[in-house]
Write a protein that holds these residues in place. Sequence first.
Motif, PDB file in Angstrom:
ATOM      1  N   MET A   1       0.840  -1.191   0.000  1.00 53.45           N
ATOM      2  CA  MET A   1       0.000   0.000   0.000  1.00 53.45           C
ATOM      3  C   MET A   1       0.880   1.248   0.000  1.00 53.45           C
ATOM      4  N   PHE A   2       0.450   2.265  -0.757  1.00 48.62           N
ATOM      5  CA  PHE A   2       1.211   3.507  -0.843  1.00 48.62           C
ATOM      6  C   PHE A   2       1.201   4.230   0.502  1.00 48.62           C
ATOM      7  N   ASN A   3       2.378   4.631   0.936  1.00 39.71           N
ATOM      8  CA  ASN A   3       2.517   5.325   2.218  1.00 39.71           C
ATOM      9  C   ASN A   3       2.421   6.829   1.997  1.00 39.71           C
ATOM     10  N   ARG A   4       1.336   7.432   2.520  1.00 37.63           N
ATOM     11  CA  ARG A   4       1.125   8.866   2.367  1.00 37.63           C
ATOM     12  C   ARG A   4       2.025   9.677   3.289  1.00 37.63           C
ATOM     13  N   GLY A   5       2.666   9.015   4.243  1.00 35.79           N
ATOM     14  CA  GLY A   5       3.468   9.748   5.203  1.00 35.79           C
ATOM     15  C   GLY A   5       2.589  10.373   6.276  1.00 35.79           C
ATOM     16  N   PRO A   6       3.191  11.127   7.182  1.00 37.03           N
ATOM     17  CA  PRO A   6       2.414  11.717   8.280  1.00 37.03           C
ATOM     18  C   PRO A   6       1.446  12.788   7.780  1.00 37.03           C
ATOM     19  N   THR A   7       0.341  12.911   8.447  1.00 37.48           N
ATOM     20  CA  THR A   7      -0.607  13.974   8.136  1.00 37.48           C
ATOM     21  C   THR A   7      -0.151  15.279   8.797  1.00 37.48           C
ATOM     22  N   VAL A   8      -0.793  16.359   8.425  1.00 33.45           N
ATOM     23  CA  VAL A   8      -0.500  17.639   9.064  1.00 33.45           C
ATOM     24  C   VAL A   8      -0.820  17.556  10.550  1.00 33.45           C
ATOM     25  N   ASN A   9      -1.923  16.891  10.891  1.00 32.56           N
ATOM     26  CA  ASN A   9      -2.259  16.719  12.308  1.00 32.56           C
ATOM     27  C   ASN A   9      -1.141  16.015  13.059  1.00 32.56           C
ATOM     28  N   ALA A  10      -0.530  15.035  12.426  1.00 37.80           N
ATOM     29  CA  ALA A  10       0.530  14.264  13.085  1.00 37.80           C
ATOM     30  C   ALA A  10       1.748  15.135  13.374  1.00 37.80           C
ATOM     31  N   ILE A  11       2.140  15.980  12.415  1.00 43.12           N
ATOM     32  CA  ILE A  11       3.328  16.809  12.677  1.00 43.12           C
ATOM     33  C   ILE A  11       2.989  17.940  13.651  1.00 43.12           C
ATOM     34  N   LEU A  12       1.721  18.342  13.685  1.00 40.66           N
ATOM     35  CA  LEU A  12       1.315  19.328  14.695  1.00 40.66           C
ATOM     36  C   LEU A  12       1.335  18.700  16.088  1.00 40.66           C
ATOM     37  N   ASP A  13       0.952  17.429  16.174  1.00 34.87           N
ATOM     38  CA  ASP A  13       1.036  16.714  17.456  1.00 34.87           C
ATOM     39  C   ASP A  13       2.485  16.629  17.922  1.00 34.87           C
ATOM     40  N   ASP A  14       3.406  16.404  16.987  1.00 30.53           N
ATOM     41  CA  ASP A  14       4.832  16.359  17.335  1.00 30.53           C
ATOM     42  C   ASP A  14       5.313  17.713  17.840  1.00 30.53           C
ATOM     43  N   LEU A  15       4.773  18.774  17.251  1.00 27.65           N
ATOM     44  CA  LEU A  15       5.138  20.117  17.704  1.00 27.65           C
ATOM     45  C   LEU A  15       4.686  20.336  19.141  1.00 27.65           C
ATOM     46  N   ILE A  16       3.490  19.894  19.461  1.00 30.46           N
ATOM     47  CA  ILE A  16       2.985  20.015  20.831  1.00 30.46           C
ATOM     48  C   ILE A  16       3.879  19.243  21.796  1.00 30.46           C
ATOM     49  N   ARG A  17       4.258  18.030  21.409  1.00 32.22           N
ATOM     50  CA  ARG A  17       5.140  17.231  22.276  1.00 32.22           C
ATOM     51  C   ARG A  17       6.485  17.932  22.487  1.00 32.22           C
ATOM     52  N   ASP A  18       6.988  18.611  21.448  1.00 32.72           N
ATOM     53  CA  ASP A  18       8.245  19.357  21.583  1.00 32.72           C
ATOM     54  C   ASP A  18       8.090  20.475  22.607  1.00 32.72           C
ATOM     55  N   TYR A  19       6.955  21.170  22.585  1.00 33.72           N
ATOM     56  CA  TYR A  19       6.687  22.210  23.570  1.00 33.72           C
ATOM     57  C   TYR A  19       6.611  21.623  24.979  1.00 33.72           C
ATOM     58  N   GLN A  20       5.987  20.459  25.081  1.00 29.03           N
ATOM     59  CA  GLN A  20       5.842  19.823  26.390  1.00 29.03           C
ATOM     60  C   GLN A  20       7.198  19.392  26.944  1.00 29.03           C
ATOM     61  N   VAL A  21       8.024  18.797  26.103  1.00 30.63           N
ATOM     62  CA  VAL A  21       9.343  18.336  26.527  1.00 30.63           C
ATOM     63  C   VAL A  21      10.204  19.509  26.989  1.00 30.63           C
ATOM     64  N   ASN A  22      10.113  20.622  26.263  1.00 28.89           N
ATOM     65  CA  ASN A  22      10.926  21.789  26.580  1.00 28.89           C
ATOM     66  C   ASN A  22      10.244  22.747  27.550  1.00 28.89           C
ATOM     67  N   LYS A  23       9.056  22.318  28.058  1.00 30.58           N
ATOM     68  CA  LYS A  23       8.318  23.092  29.068  1.00 30.58           C
ATOM     69  C   LYS A  23       8.110  24.536  28.617  1.00 30.58           C
ATOM     70  N   ARG A  24       7.672  24.703  27.380  1.00 31.85           N
ATOM     71  CA  ARG A  24       7.383  26.033  26.847  1.00 31.85           C
ATOM     72  C   ARG A  24       6.116  26.577  27.487  1.00 31.85           C
ATOM     73  N   LYS A  25       6.153  27.819  27.959  1.00 33.81           N
ATOM     74  CA  LYS A  25       5.017  28.407  28.671  1.00 33.81           C
ATOM     75  C   LYS A  25       3.859  28.742  27.742  1.00 33.81           C
ATOM     76  N   SER A  26       4.145  28.815  26.440  1.00 33.11           N
ATOM     77  CA  SER A  26       3.108  29.198  25.483  1.00 33.11           C
ATOM     78  C   SER A  26       2.371  27.999  24.896  1.00 33.11           C
ATOM     79  N   LEU A  27       2.365  26.872  25.611  1.00 34.19           N
ATOM     80  CA  LEU A  27       1.729  25.664  25.094  1.00 34.19           C
ATOM     81  C   LEU A  27       0.241  25.869  24.843  1.00 34.19           C
TER      82      LEU A  27
END
Length: 288
Positions: A1-27
């Motif tokens: 099956m053709f792999n579409r890769g991550p969705t925009v939602n998925a990379i936005l979720d990764d961005l949120i996790r990056d904020y959480q890991v780095n304890k960004r106050k603007s989460l």
Amino acid sequence: MFNRGPTVNAILDDLIRDYQVNKRKSLDSLRHHLKPLRVAIGTQAAHHVRSNTIKVYVLGRQYLGTTANATINRELSALKRAYALAEITTGPKITLLQERNVRQGVFTREEVERVCKELPTHLARLTQFAYLTGRRKGEITQIQWSDVDIENRVVRIQQSTTKNGQPDTIPLTPEVYASLYNCDRDFPVGWPYVFSYRGKPIGDFNRTWHRACAKAGVPGKLFHDLRRTVMTDLISAGVPLKVAMSVTGHKTDSTARRYHIVNLDQTIDAHKALAAYRAKPYEEKDDE
């Protein structure tokens, strides 16, 4: 099956996790800015989003005329950061908009009172406190009752909540004290946060805020305009800029190097000057 890769939602979720890991106050702010992106392009494959897709998104946000370029830019910046974190080199070209219109919105005391009448009690208390102190919403909503020092007459702002990572204090003037304790009902014992909803810190309330402002006859005003109002009134009251900045917490690294630390007595005097200025009739203010 053709792999579409991550969705925009998925990379936005990764961005949120990056904020959480780095304890960004603007989460919380980030989550708010991601909402329209998720609705518009969230299910699309991130690799397949093109520059024209972003242009259509921007036009859609601008269409109703209620979204400022500055807000759209915060959304685009978040998306751009998400693509960089995901190391997707085939993503769209994201160009930020020009921000020509800098907000200059301020409130009068009467406008604040009208807005508070249209807000539920917990948000009215928060609004009154912000109007008196000019502190950031993220700082105010994290204040706990253990931070209220009655003996020393101060409210302590923990360093984990300030933008510059430095602890701060707010003088517990009679007006500030009343905004904390004068309310229509007692809050259940055990709720740690001074400004809370059902025992938890107050989160996003933009929709409720805008409805209240519209009903109060001040449509389009932002909660952040309360902060701008305090700074404007402090300067109009003759408070020195460096002291006014200490009251509202406007402190950057460059500011800290230029100005010496302002002591608590000076900030108490600043609050008194602010209250006196606001108590004057408008005719007297115009004559100054």
